[in-house]
Motif scaffolding. Structure first.
Motif, PDB file in Angstrom:
ATOM      1  N   LEU A  19       3.384  10.228  -2.365  1.00  0.00           N
ATOM      2  CA  LEU A  19       3.857  10.176  -0.986  1.00  0.00           C
ATOM      3  C   LEU A  19       5.376  10.141  -0.959  1.00  0.00           C
ATOM      4  O   LEU A  19       6.007   9.369  -1.689  1.00  0.00           O
ATOM      5  CB  LEU A  19       3.293   8.931  -0.283  1.00  0.00           C
ATOM      6  CG  LEU A  19       3.634   8.757   1.198  1.00  0.00           C
ATOM      7  CD1 LEU A  19       2.975   9.850   2.034  1.00  0.00           C
ATOM      8  CD2 LEU A  19       3.188   7.382   1.693  1.00  0.00           C
ATOM      9  N   GLY A  20       5.993  10.987  -0.121  1.00  0.00           N
ATOM     10  CA  GLY A  20       7.444  11.041  -0.028  1.00  0.00           C
ATOM     11  C   GLY A  20       8.034   9.763   0.533  1.00  0.00           C
ATOM     12  O   GLY A  20       7.429   9.116   1.400  1.00  0.00           O
ATOM     13  N   ILE A  21       9.230   9.407   0.079  1.00  0.00           N
ATOM     14  CA  ILE A  21       9.871   8.173   0.532  1.00  0.00           C
ATOM     15  C   ILE A  21      10.201   8.249   2.021  1.00  0.00           C
ATOM     16  O   ILE A  21      10.007   7.278   2.759  1.00  0.00           O
ATOM     17  CB  ILE A  21      11.142   7.895  -0.298  1.00  0.00           C
ATOM     18  CG1 ILE A  21      10.766   7.635  -1.760  1.00  0.00           C
ATOM     19  CG2 ILE A  21      11.909   6.702   0.265  1.00  0.00           C
ATOM     20  CD1 ILE A  21      11.948   7.378  -2.674  1.00  0.00           C
ATOM     21  N   VAL A  22      10.687   9.415   2.469  1.00  0.00           N
ATOM     22  CA  VAL A  22      11.014   9.566   3.892  1.00  0.00           C
ATOM     23  C   VAL A  22       9.768   9.413   4.752  1.00  0.00           C
ATOM     24  O   VAL A  22       9.777   8.749   5.791  1.00  0.00           O
ATOM     25  CB  VAL A  22      11.691  10.934   4.140  1.00  0.00           C
ATOM     26  CG1 VAL A  22      11.923  11.144   5.638  1.00  0.00           C
ATOM     27  CG2 VAL A  22      13.009  11.026   3.385  1.00  0.00           C
ATOM     28  N   THR A  23       8.656  10.023   4.309  1.00  0.00           N
ATOM     29  CA  THR A  23       7.388   9.890   5.037  1.00  0.00           C
ATOM     30  C   THR A  23       6.905   8.451   5.047  1.00  0.00           C
ATOM     31  O   THR A  23       6.423   7.942   6.060  1.00  0.00           O
ATOM     32  CB  THR A  23       6.319  10.789   4.406  1.00  0.00           C
ATOM     33  OG1 THR A  23       6.779  12.139   4.384  1.00  0.00           O
ATOM     34  CG2 THR A  23       5.019  10.723   5.199  1.00  0.00           C
ATOM     35  N   ALA A  24       7.054   7.767   3.905  1.00  0.00           N
ATOM     36  CA  ALA A  24       6.646   6.362   3.822  1.00  0.00           C
ATOM     37  C   ALA A  24       7.458   5.494   4.772  1.00  0.00           C
ATOM     38  O   ALA A  24       6.909   4.598   5.433  1.00  0.00           O
ATOM     39  CB  ALA A  24       6.795   5.859   2.388  1.00  0.00           C
ATOM     40  N   GLU A  45       0.823  -1.202   0.000  1.00  0.00           N
ATOM     41  CA  GLU A  45       0.000   0.000   0.000  1.00  0.00           C
ATOM     42  C   GLU A  45       0.860   1.256   0.000  1.00  0.00           C
ATOM     43  O   GLU A  45       0.564   2.232  -0.707  1.00  0.00           O
ATOM     44  CB  GLU A  45      -0.921  -0.004   1.216  1.00  0.00           C
ATOM     45  CG  GLU A  45      -1.811   1.234   1.354  1.00  0.00           C
ATOM     46  CD  GLU A  45      -2.804   1.401   0.216  1.00  0.00           C
ATOM     47  OE1 GLU A  45      -3.338   2.510   0.070  1.00  0.00           O
ATOM     48  OE2 GLU A  45      -3.037   0.425  -0.521  1.00  0.00           O
ATOM     49  N   LEU A  46       1.965   1.251   0.749  1.00  0.00           N
ATOM     50  CA  LEU A  46       2.851   2.415   0.783  1.00  0.00           C
ATOM     51  C   LEU A  46       3.535   2.622  -0.566  1.00  0.00           C
ATOM     52  O   LEU A  46       3.696   3.764  -1.018  1.00  0.00           O
ATOM     53  CB  LEU A  46       3.896   2.242   1.887  1.00  0.00           C
ATOM     54  CG  LEU A  46       3.381   2.364   3.327  1.00  0.00           C
ATOM     55  CD1 LEU A  46       4.482   2.061   4.323  1.00  0.00           C
ATOM     56  CD2 LEU A  46       2.819   3.762   3.591  1.00  0.00           C
TER      57      LEU A  46
END
Length: 395
Positions: free
Chosen positions: A68-73, A58-59
């Protein structure tokens, strides 16, 4: 003579001290050590599988489709890890007991222990003690770590995707207040006394408010207001730009009263309902119990039943570790060999069967065929019964 006396006293003191220290036999230490490695392997394996299926796909989709940003994910991924680890603890207990007792049985060690007078019931004691410890660890995870981590993950995801603030419900706030209503015969009965509806909520102010008053048994008045704010220092609602419609006994409007500002002493519960947007996985036992009372006061008994089952499951689920230890130990003592791969596959089948039973019992609890306590604890009791049956067959 004095030195001998002193030495003797030291030995007596040391012996008295050891009397209060729990004695762990060599056999118990050996069996416990055998279970640690497969248990840790299970935690890693089951957590990884659950994370990939329940979160990672899902991410990745949100990274590619929603930006969605990779760092946020990665941050969300780390916050979701405790929940999947909590679910993996009971599964790993099952895998650990299956593999460890199977190896002991294959190498003839359980046969040697039984020929020395050690019964199968005594052999499972280390597994049960270890499973109780892991049950406590699972309970702490579910109470202290998981709710907070889940809530933070949800908040970060909503914020990153620029969705509605999850801190409160922004529209269609509906609350029903129940209480004692005097009946025409003079008796009292629990019934709806007030219905509260707000079209929108901005975090502090209710907008488009409508209140229906049934406090005398029938509809007495209808109040509509442009906005309403809760005043905590006075415990009242401050309404602005509204109209009160007084209803006669024949259902017709008796009079219409307009006001610029009016304060009413009504329950704070609509505000609490609007501010509570967490689900049961994002609340600990105390928070969930308080939320149940709030929903109960609103008269939503279907939701109350669902939440009561979830509350009891928070108590019951950590004890799956004990159930799986009771099932896995006698299965591992069987004479045939169980490899790591076969043990993993057998664990998956048992876990699937248990959670299917848990789902069915939970559904029966929500439709009130079973009580909330029975719905949560019946799978554990069935599992313990199955474990005792298997152990009796080994005996």
């Amino acid at each position: 003579m004095a030195s001998v006396t002193k030495s003797t006293r030291t030995k007596i003191k040391s012996s008295s001290h050891r009397h209060w220290v729990p004695y762990i036999s060599i056999m118990d230490r050996y069996l416990s050590n055998e279970m640690v490695a497969p248990f840790l392997f299970g935690v890693g394996a089951f957590s990884s599988i659950a994370l990939v299926i329940g979160s990672l796909f899902e991410l990745v989709r949100l990274i590619t489709d929603a930006g969605l940003g990779i760092v946020t994910a990665l941050q969300i991924f780390a916050l979701q890890l405790p929940q999947f680890m909590m679910y993996s603890f009971p599964m790993s207990v099952l895998l650990g007991t299956l593999i460890s007792y199977s190896r002991l049985s294959t190498d003839g060690e359980t046969t040697a222990l039984r020929s020395s007078g050690v019964s199968p019931y005594r052999l499972v004691v280390p597994a049960l003690v270890l499973s109780l410890f892991i049950s406590g660890m699972t309970f702490l995870f579910s109470e202290v770590v998981v709710p907070s981590a889940n809530w933070q993950a949800k908040t970060i995801l909503k914020s990153a995707l620029k969705q509605d603030n999850p801190q409160f419900k922004s529209k269609d706030i509906f609350y029903q207040q129940y209480g004692e209503v005097i009946q025409p015969n003079g008796g009292k009965e629990q019934s709806l006394i007030r219905s509260f509806y707000a079209r929108r909520f901005d975090g502090t102010k209710m907008l488009g408010l409508t209140i229906l008053d049934f406090s005398q048994g029938t509809l007495q008045q209808v109040l509509s207001a442009e906005s309403a704010v809760w005043l905590p220092d006075r415990n009242v609602w401050d309404l602005e730009n509204g109209t009160t419609y007084l209803i006669g006994t024949d259902g017709s409007y008796r009079s219409i009263l307009r006001f610029d500002r009016q304060q009413l002493r009504l329950p704070r519960a609509p505000l609490d309902l609007a501010n509570e947007q967490r689900n049961s996985a994002e609340m600990n036992i105390s928070e969930l119990a308080n939320h149940i009372e709030l929903v109960r006061a609103s008269g939503n008994y279907k939701e109350v039943k669902k939440l009561e089952v979830s509350l009891q499951q928070k108590y019951a689920l950590p004890f799956i570790c004990v159930v799986f230890a009771m099932v896995g130990s006698p299965l591992g003592m069987r004479p045939q060999r169980t490899s790591a791969a076969r043990g993993f596959g057998l664990s998956i089948l048992i876990i699937f069967g248990y959670y299917l039973l848990l789902f069915i019992c939970g559904a029966l609890g929500q439709v009130e065929i079973l009580s909330a306590i029975a719905a949560a604890w019946l799978p554990n009791l069935i599992g313990l019964g199955a474990g005792l049956f298997l152990l009796s067959r080994v005996q």
